[in-house]
Motif scaffolding. Structure first.
Motif, PDB file in Angstrom:
ATOM      1  N   ARG A   1       4.219  -4.915   4.751  1.00 59.26           N
ATOM      2  CA  ARG A   1       3.316  -3.851   5.229  1.00 59.26           C
ATOM      3  C   ARG A   1       3.223  -4.008   6.744  1.00 59.26           C
ATOM      4  N   ARG A   2       3.684  -3.007   7.467  1.00 56.24           N
ATOM      5  CA  ARG A   2       3.733  -3.094   8.924  1.00 56.24           C
ATOM      6  C   ARG A   2       2.332  -2.899   9.508  1.00 56.24           C
TER       7      ARG A   2
ATOM      8  N   SER B   1       3.352   7.373   9.843  1.00 59.88           N
ATOM      9  CA  SER B   1       3.557   6.460   8.727  1.00 59.88           C
ATOM     10  C   SER B   1       2.338   6.421   7.805  1.00 59.88           C
ATOM     11  N   SER B   2       1.154   6.369   8.394  1.00 56.17           N
ATOM     12  CA  SER B   2      -0.068   6.347   7.585  1.00 56.17           C
ATOM     13  C   SER B   2      -0.227   7.643   6.803  1.00 56.17           C
TER      14      SER B   2
ATOM     15  N   SER C   1       2.214   7.716   3.818  1.00 58.69           N
ATOM     16  CA  SER C   1       1.766   6.846   2.732  1.00 58.69           C
ATOM     17  C   SER C   1       0.573   7.442   1.999  1.00 58.69           C
TER      18      SER C   1
ATOM     19  N   ARG D   1      -1.730   2.457  -2.563  1.00 65.99           N
ATOM     20  CA  ARG D   1      -1.589   2.683  -1.127  1.00 65.99           C
ATOM     21  C   ARG D   1      -0.651   1.626  -0.557  1.00 65.99           C
ATOM     22  N   LEU D   2       0.598   2.001  -0.429  1.00 64.42           N
ATOM     23  CA  LEU D   2       1.628   1.112   0.079  1.00 64.42           C
ATOM     24  C   LEU D   2       2.093   1.582   1.446  1.00 64.42           C
ATOM     25  N   ASP D   3       2.724   0.691   2.183  1.00 64.67           N
ATOM     26  CA  ASP D   3       3.498   1.095   3.352  1.00 64.67           C
ATOM     27  C   ASP D   3       4.845   1.524   2.788  1.00 64.67           C
TER      28      ASP D   3
ATOM     29  N   GLY E   1       8.024   0.547   4.474  1.00 64.23           N
ATOM     30  CA  GLY E   1       8.075  -0.818   4.987  1.00 64.23           C
ATOM     31  C   GLY E   1       9.170  -1.652   4.340  1.00 64.23           C
TER      32      GLY E   1
ATOM     33  N   ARG F   1      12.449  -5.521   1.801  1.00 62.51           N
ATOM     34  CA  ARG F   1      11.930  -5.612   0.446  1.00 62.51           C
ATOM     35  C   ARG F   1      12.978  -6.324  -0.407  1.00 62.51           C
TER      36      ARG F   1
ATOM     37  N   GLU G   1       2.803  -6.735  -1.165  1.00 59.81           N
ATOM     38  CA  GLU G   1       3.065  -6.534   0.252  1.00 59.81           C
ATOM     39  C   GLU G   1       2.453  -7.671   1.066  1.00 59.81           C
TER      40      GLU G   1
ATOM     41  N   PRO H   1       1.749  -8.770   5.324  1.00 62.92           N
ATOM     42  CA  PRO H   1       1.710  -8.148   6.653  1.00 62.92           C
ATOM     43  C   PRO H   1       2.868  -8.599   7.530  1.00 62.92           C
TER      44      PRO H   1
END
Length: 226
Positions: free
Chosen positions: A119-120, A132-133, A136, A147-149, A152, A155, A191, A193
């Motif tokens: 998660r950025r 990006s927000s 998502s 609620r994912l990035d 991001g 993975r 996720e 950070p």
């Protein structure tokens, strides 16, 4: 069979891919017992193909495949070529904090998660952070996913599980497709950070046009695949 297939889409990054690859492989070698690195030349207009072909000859366990322009095209080509028990894909623009890779790998080895990803928590500009927000949030509301990035990466997941997703989008919407289908399968997604590093070179292919492409993809995806 190798433990990990690392997939690196490469588009117009001839000047930076050498240093990015060296640093990435340095971390990978310390993290997994066996690996392969798949450089996916992704419709570049510079001499990226020539550069990555040279790098594949210099670095062991590294090979090149080609794909038409489009981030999803590169991911799909890399997955088709992958032979590892696990697969990992991520950008090759130097913005990845490579310290997250060992953390992701250790989490994956616990067996508690189907997917581990980043998660950025920082972005290179305010508009990228807002876009990006927004992406998502829209995906979470429309498709009932956590609620994912969504975009991001890196993975990591099992290659066999990746095949189950039957991904087909050839643009950046492939990550949304990943999130929606993974949620439908009941996957546990973890996720952690990650700070985004400054871009080393090349030019981002994301713009406000990407937003309208995203909206069109959502409409088509909801209409024909749900």
């Amino acid at each position: 069979m190798v433990d990990l297939s690392l997939i690196l889409p490469v588009h117009n990054e001839a000047t930076i891919i050498g240093s990015v690859l060296r640093e990435t492989l340095r971390v990978i070698k310390k993290t997994v017992r066996s690996y392969e690195c798949i450089l996916v030349e992704n419709g570049s207009t510079d001499n990226t193909l020539e550069v990555v072909s040279g790098l594949a000859k210099r670095f062991e366990h590294t090979r090149v495949v080609t794909a038409p322009k489009g981030y999803g095209s590169a991911v799909l080509a890399g997955l088709t070529a992958a032979r590892g028990t696990y697969v990992c894909y991520m950008p090759s623009d130097g913005q990845i904090d490579l310290a997250v890779i060992p953390k992701l790998w250790r989490l994956m080895q616990t067996g508690d998660w189907d997917v581990v990803k980043v998660r950025r928590v920082t972005r290179e500009s305010w508009d990228r952070r807002v876009t990006s927000s927004l992406f998502s949030w829209i995906v979470s509301i429309l498709f009932h996913v956590p609620r994912l990035d969504v975009n991001g990466s890196p993975r990591i997941l099992r290659r066999g599980d990746m095949i189950k997703l039957r991904l087909h989008h050839t643009d950046s919407f492939i990550d949304t497709e990943f999130a929606v289908k993974g949620t439908a399968l009941g996957w546990n997604i973890k996720e952690i950070p990650m700070r985004t590093l400054p871009r080393r070179g090349g030019v981002s292919t994301r713009s406000w046009r990407t937003f309208w492409e995203f909206i069109k993809n959502i409409y088509m995806f909801r209409r024909y695949h749900l």
